[in-house]
Design an enzyme around this catalytic site. Structure first.
Site, PDB file in Angstrom:
ATOM      1  N   ASP A  59       0.777  -1.323  -0.096  1.00 31.88           N
ATOM      2  CA  ASP A  59      -0.049  -0.080  -0.114  1.00 31.88           C
ATOM      3  C   ASP A  59       0.791   1.330  -0.012  1.00 31.88           C
ATOM      4  O   ASP A  59       1.993   1.111   0.327  1.00 31.88           O
ATOM      5  CB  ASP A  59      -0.962   0.185   1.160  1.00 31.88           C
ATOM      6  CG  ASP A  59      -1.975  -0.877   1.184  1.00 31.88           C
ATOM      7  OD1 ASP A  59      -2.115  -1.705   0.159  1.00 31.88           O
ATOM      8  OD2 ASP A  59      -3.083  -0.597   1.795  1.00 31.88           O
ATOM      9  N   HIS A 203       4.132  -2.768   2.965  1.00 35.40           N
ATOM     10  CA  HIS A 203       4.167  -1.551   2.600  1.00 35.40           C
ATOM     11  C   HIS A 203       5.587  -1.329   1.786  1.00 35.40           C
ATOM     12  O   HIS A 203       6.333  -1.667   2.383  1.00 35.40           O
ATOM     13  CB  HIS A 203       4.075  -0.350   3.717  1.00 35.40           C
ATOM     14  CG  HIS A 203       2.776  -0.162   4.340  1.00 35.40           C
ATOM     15  ND1 HIS A 203       2.191  -1.034   5.402  1.00 35.40           N
ATOM     16  CD2 HIS A 203       1.541   0.332   3.860  1.00 35.40           C
ATOM     17  CE1 HIS A 203       1.248  -0.886   5.787  1.00 35.40           C
ATOM     18  NE2 HIS A 203       0.509   0.108   4.846  1.00 35.40           N
TER      19      HIS A 203
HETATM   20 ZN    ZN Z   1      -2.868   3.383   3.096  1.00 31.43          ZN
END
Ligand code: ZN
Length: 253
Positions: A59, A203
């Site tokens: 993300d 991430h």
């Molecule tokens: Zn996010």
């Protein structure tokens, strides 16, 4: 209808299964040409009814370390899904182009990461549209999946997602990489929550995540997992635009 606000944090803790599974032996091809053909056919049709699939999702990117991550995924023939933030698509378009070219899935994660449940529908639309446009410009394709920032969604978010023809994809478990920023912890947590057809939140702006990926990917593969795109693991769910998956507690598609 009263507005439903659902946080993914409310999703029940995922059961931990750590059963090592030996990767099934592939048939020995007779000739290199045949091997290439088999590999190509496999790349085209991933069947998670047959394979032990898992979808790693990254993300807020493309993050600074996306290039190194893409190198690792390529080396181990693994696919991933990137829920991109439009503002970084704009500043790092080359990574986005490469993601698409190398067979990864591109998802929409808003333009500037607001909580969709606290802004007006027109603002949500604008966030999604600007990101669709930025990805199209960078990679020539448009995302077909939406991941609302923070996993926060409500009926309004669902209606806007439906207008864009996209289901809302959350995650079955997180690597907690953003919190620990520790490679050993990220690896331990991801292995603990890995499960067949799991969707794992990570991430690519967390350096320690990208650092640990070679070792993590190798371990997942040694446990029999095939690393695939989100579209592959949700295929059997028959999700409609505006649906949420995994279905959060208190939510009905
Ligand atoms: Zn996010």
């Amino acid at each position: 209808m009263s507005r439903q606000i659902v946080s993914l944090l409310a999703i029940a803790t995922v059961a931990v299964t750590l059963t090592p599974t030996a990767a099934s032996a592939a048939p020995t091809p007779k000739a290199p040409v045949q091997a290439a053909a088999v590999a190509q056919a496999k790349a085209k049709a991933v069947d998670c009814a047959q394979l032990k699939c898992i979808a790693l999702t990254f993300d807020d990117g493309p993050g600074k370390y996306a290039g190194t991550l893409l190198d690792t995924l390529k080396k181990y023939n693994a696919k991933a899904t990137f829920f991109l933030e439009g503002q970084y698509v704009k500043s790092r378009p080359a990574f986005v182009k490469r993601m698409a070219k190398e067979g990864h899935e591109l998802g929409n994660h808003s333009y500037s990461h607001p909580n969709f449940t606290t802004i007006e529908p027109d603002a949500v639309k604008n966030e999604i549209q600007k990101t669709q446009d930025a990805v199209k410009k960078a990679a020539g394709v448009e995302p077909k999946l939406l991941r609302p920032p923070y996993g926060m969604l409500d009926v309004q978010t669902s209606e806007v997602a439906a207008e864009f023809g996209m289901p809302m994809i959350l995650w079955t478990a997180g690597s907690r990489d953003w919190a620990t920023k520790n490679s050993a912890e990220i690896k331990k947590q991801t292995l603990a929550v890995a499960k067949r057809d799991g969707i794992i939140l990570m991430h690519d702006w967390v350096k320690q995540t990208v650092d640990v990926m070679p070792s993590l990917v190798k371990l997942l593969q040694s446990r029999g997992y095939t690393l695939v795109k989100v579209s592959d693991v949700i295929k059997s769910q028959n999700l409609q635009p505006g649906d949420a998956f995994p279905v959060p507690e208190g939510w009905e598609n």
